[in-house]
Design an enzyme around this catalytic site. Structure first.
Site, short mmCIF file in Angstrom:
data_model
loop_
_atom_site.label_atom_id
_atom_site.label_comp_id
_atom_site.label_asym_id
_atom_site.label_seq_id
_atom_site.Cartn_x
_atom_site.Cartn_y
_atom_site.Cartn_z
N ARG A 186 0.71 -0.90 -0.18
CA ARG A 186 0.21 -0.08 -0.08
C ARG A 186 1.33 1.46 -0.08
O ARG A 186 2.13 0.73 0.09
CB ARG A 186 -0.42 0.05 1.08
CG ARG A 186 -2.30 -1.05 1.55
CD ARG A 186 -3.11 -1.15 2.51
NE ARG A 186 -1.93 -1.65 3.31
CZ ARG A 186 -2.33 -1.84 4.93
NH1 ARG A 186 -3.29 -1.29 4.68
NH2 ARG A 186 -1.45 -2.05 5.53
N LYS A 242 1.58 2.26 6.80
CA LYS A 242 1.85 1.37 9.05
C LYS A 242 3.10 2.31 9.63
O LYS A 242 3.27 3.30 9.19
CB LYS A 242 2.80 0.31 8.47
CG LYS A 242 1.76 -0.65 7.71
CD LYS A 242 0.40 -1.17 8.58
CE LYS A 242 1.03 -2.16 9.54
NZ LYS A 242 -0.13 -2.53 10.39
N TYR A 263 -0.69 4.37 10.82
CA TYR A 263 -1.75 3.29 11.77
C TYR A 263 0.14 3.54 12.96
O TYR A 263 0.72 2.99 12.51
CB TYR A 263 -1.96 2.61 11.28
CG TYR A 263 -3.47 2.15 10.55
CD1 TYR A 263 -4.71 2.44 10.85
CD2 TYR A 263 -3.27 2.24 9.16
CE1 TYR A 263 -5.57 2.47 10.77
CE2 TYR A 263 -4.67 1.94 8.48
CZ TYR A 263 -5.56 2.46 9.66
OH TYR A 263 -6.91 2.44 8.51
N HIS A 285 -0.42 2.16 16.36
CA HIS A 285 -0.87 0.35 17.16
C HIS A 285 0.14 0.42 18.36
O HIS A 285 0.62 -0.97 18.54
CB HIS A 285 -0.68 -0.68 16.37
CG HIS A 285 -2.18 -0.71 15.46
ND1 HIS A 285 -3.20 -0.93 15.93
CD2 HIS A 285 -2.39 -0.84 14.15
CE1 HIS A 285 -4.46 -1.14 14.07
NE2 HIS A 285 -3.22 -0.44 13.87
N GLU A 329 -5.52 4.65 13.98
CA GLU A 329 -6.91 3.79 14.55
C GLU A 329 -7.20 4.35 15.95
O GLU A 329 -8.46 3.67 16.75
CB GLU A 329 -5.70 2.61 14.95
CG GLU A 329 -4.97 2.68 16.10
CD GLU A 329 -3.71 3.07 15.69
OE1 GLU A 329 -2.71 3.23 16.65
OE2 GLU A 329 -3.35 3.53 14.78
N SER A 355 -10.43 -2.05 8.43
CA SER A 355 -10.94 -3.01 9.45
C SER A 355 -12.31 -3.76 7.35
O SER A 355 -12.37 -5.06 8.16
CB SER A 355 -12.82 -2.18 10.08
OG SER A 355 -11.14 -1.99 11.69
N ILE A 403 -17.27 -3.98 13.30
CA ILE A 403 -16.56 -3.72 11.59
C ILE A 403 -16.29 -5.14 11.77
O ILE A 403 -16.63 -5.75 10.24
CB ILE A 403 -16.16 -2.24 11.50
CG1 ILE A 403 -16.71 -1.24 11.58
CG2 ILE A 403 -15.84 -1.97 9.95
CD1 ILE A 403 -17.86 -0.86 10.90
N SER A 430 -21.15 -12.92 23.61
CA SER A 430 -19.81 -13.46 24.60
C SER A 430 -19.24 -13.76 25.67
O SER A 430 -19.55 -12.41 26.29
CB SER A 430 -18.88 -12.35 23.24
OG SER A 430 -17.54 -13.27 23.35
N VAL A 482 -11.66 -8.69 17.85
CA VAL A 482 -11.94 -7.83 18.98
C VAL A 482 -11.09 -6.74 19.22
O VAL A 482 -9.67 -7.07 18.54
CB VAL A 482 -12.19 -8.94 20.13
CG1 VAL A 482 -12.14 -8.02 21.43
CG2 VAL A 482 -13.03 -9.86 20.13
N ALA A 487 -7.03 -8.99 15.47
CA ALA A 487 -7.04 -7.75 16.68
C ALA A 487 -5.31 -8.34 16.20
O ALA A 487 -4.31 -7.62 17.43
CB ALA A 487 -7.93 -8.84 17.08
N ASP A 489 -2.75 -6.32 14.97
CA ASP A 489 -2.05 -5.73 15.04
C ASP A 489 -1.94 -5.05 16.65
O ASP A 489 -1.14 -3.61 17.60
CB ASP A 489 -2.52 -4.76 14.66
CG ASP A 489 -2.28 -4.04 13.04
OD1 ASP A 489 -0.93 -4.81 12.68
OD2 ASP A 489 -3.00 -3.42 12.22
N VAL A 527 -1.52 -12.34 9.97
CA VAL A 527 -0.28 -12.30 9.25
C VAL A 527 -1.21 -10.49 9.65
O VAL A 527 -2.42 -9.65 10.00
CB VAL A 527 -0.74 -11.90 7.81
CG1 VAL A 527 -0.52 -10.41 7.22
CG2 VAL A 527 -0.66 -12.91 6.89
N ALA A 528 0.09 -9.46 9.83
CA ALA A 528 -0.32 -7.73 10.32
C ALA A 528 -0.65 -7.35 9.46
O ALA A 528 -1.20 -5.87 10.50
CB ALA A 528 0.89 -7.73 11.98
N ASN A 529 -0.70 -7.02 8.85
CA ASN A 529 -0.86 -5.84 7.23
C ASN A 529 -1.58 -6.86 6.38
O ASN A 529 -1.42 -7.10 5.50
CB ASN A 529 0.27 -5.52 7.05
CG ASN A 529 0.88 -6.21 5.63
OD1 ASN A 529 1.38 -7.48 6.38
ND2 ASN A 529 1.42 -5.86 4.76
#
Length: 370
Positions: A15, A75, A94, A96, A118, A134, A178, A220, A239, A268, A270, A298-300
């Protein structure tokens, strides 16, 4: 303002933070936009597209960081970029932070202005700059879950939608925001037997109203999760606690109760992940197996569909970027409360509570830097 858009250098991140259309809007508002040569190639944008939009190209990442007052990224900066960031430089991306202590300390040390996509938050508690990614990640989670459910990838060997006379796969989505909503919609569309869980009864009522008949809702809690993971083929972790570390809702001991070849997809990741056994992976090496349970972490994730993701991200981030560039970060954050909530680390101070709590760091109210 002088705005820099570097090429993303995280593993398999294709990206870019700004489309040519976005660059044209910033130029139209009187700002100088510098884009690293080749930065948009992974998303299908040529250097000529940016030049045609009025941006200027620079050959290296060092040149971009060196000239810019504001860096717009996708990122979080990785270690090689830490030394390029200047005191007082605005970083709009982002972050995180709560899942990465070294990054947090590095941004404190360089005294930059860290505006995190975020944690920008509207009065209704929605996260407008997280929503587009998301949506992408939620939809992708089912594509990946369906793929890795195939026996050739180590999965249980079940077709997500089944066929005539054969039951479909069972998909459990933990989290009804989302990501969870998009996951459930995609899984339902492919014909899976879907259960979506959330802690909010109000949210569950809404989901019950809008979802097709093959999506069920469930409260939940630990007991229900522990029971449901035993019988489901794909489990999606969806979550998010804004700006804070994600809770571990699927624990290590639950893995032994799952069917061999069950697929866990942790969207989740990230924010640290909502499975206890989560560890961040890359598109180059996306999965690992613990107790015969396949993990995709995978984080991205949206980086795999960069064309869609880049356009969706710019659509959301550009109005705030124009405001920051036009007013300066301080006045923009004074005038715009949702944007103010995006401030995480400013001039060496942690001004977002979730980040301070994650690493037991001193917390200062955001008002002290404004």
């Amino acid at each position: 303002m002088i705005i820099g858009v570097p090429k993303e250098i995280k593993n398999n991140e294709n990206r870019i933070a700004l489309t040519p259309a976005g660059a044209a809007e910033l130029v139209k508002h009187g700002h100088d936009v510098y884009v690293q040569a080749g930065g948009g190639m992974g998303s299908g944008f040529q250097d000529e597209d940016y030049i045609g939009a009025g941006a200027k190209m620079l050959p290296t990442i060092e040149d971009v960081y060196g000239i810019a007052e504001m860096i717009i990224k996708v990122k979080e900066p990785i270690e090689e970029e830490y030394k390029l960031i200047k005191e007082g430089q605005i970083l709009y991306t982002y972050f995180h932070f709560a899942s990465c202590e070294p990054l947090t300390h590095a941004m404190i040390a360089n005294k930059s202005i860290c505006l995190a996509y975020e944690t920008v938050e509207l009065p209704d508690r929605s996260l407008p700059l997280l929503v587009p990614m998301s949506e992408v990640a939620g939809r992708m989670s089912i594509q990946e879950g369906a793929k890795y459910l195939e026996k050739t990838y180590g999965g249980y060997g079940v077709l997500l939608g089944g066929v005539a006379g054969v039951l479909p796969a069972k998909v459990l989505v933990i989290g009804g925001g989302i990501v969870g909503t998009e996951s459930a919609k995609m899984a339902a569309g492919l014909g899976a037997d879907v259960t979506i869980m959330d802690v909010s009864l109000k949210r569950l009522r809404y989901l019950d109203d809008i979802m097709p008949a093959n999506v069920k809702t469930m409260m939940s809690n630990e007991y229900n999760i522990r029971e449901m993971v035993k019988s489901h083929d794909v489990i999606i972790g969806a979550v998010l606690i804004p700006g804070a570390k994600a809770p571990h809702l699927v624990t290590r001991d639950m893995l032994s109760t799952m069917k061999p070849g069950t697929v866990l997809v942790d969207v989740a990741v990230d924010q640290g992940g909502c499975f206890e056994t989560t560890k961040a992976t890359t598109h180059a090496d996306p999965t690992f197996v613990i107790d015969d349970v396949l993990h995709y972490c995978v984080a991205n994730m949206p980086g795999a569909v960069p064309r869609t993701s880049t356009i969706a991200l710019t659509n959301a981030t550009l109005p705030y970027a124009i405001e920051i560039a036009g007013k300066g970060w301080k006045q923009a954050c004074i005038d715009n409360e949702p944007l103010r909530k995006g401030l995480n680390v400013v001039d060496g101070k942690v001004v977002y509570k979730g980040v301070a709590e994650a690493f037991d760091l001193p917390f200062e109210s955001v008002e002290t830097v404004l």
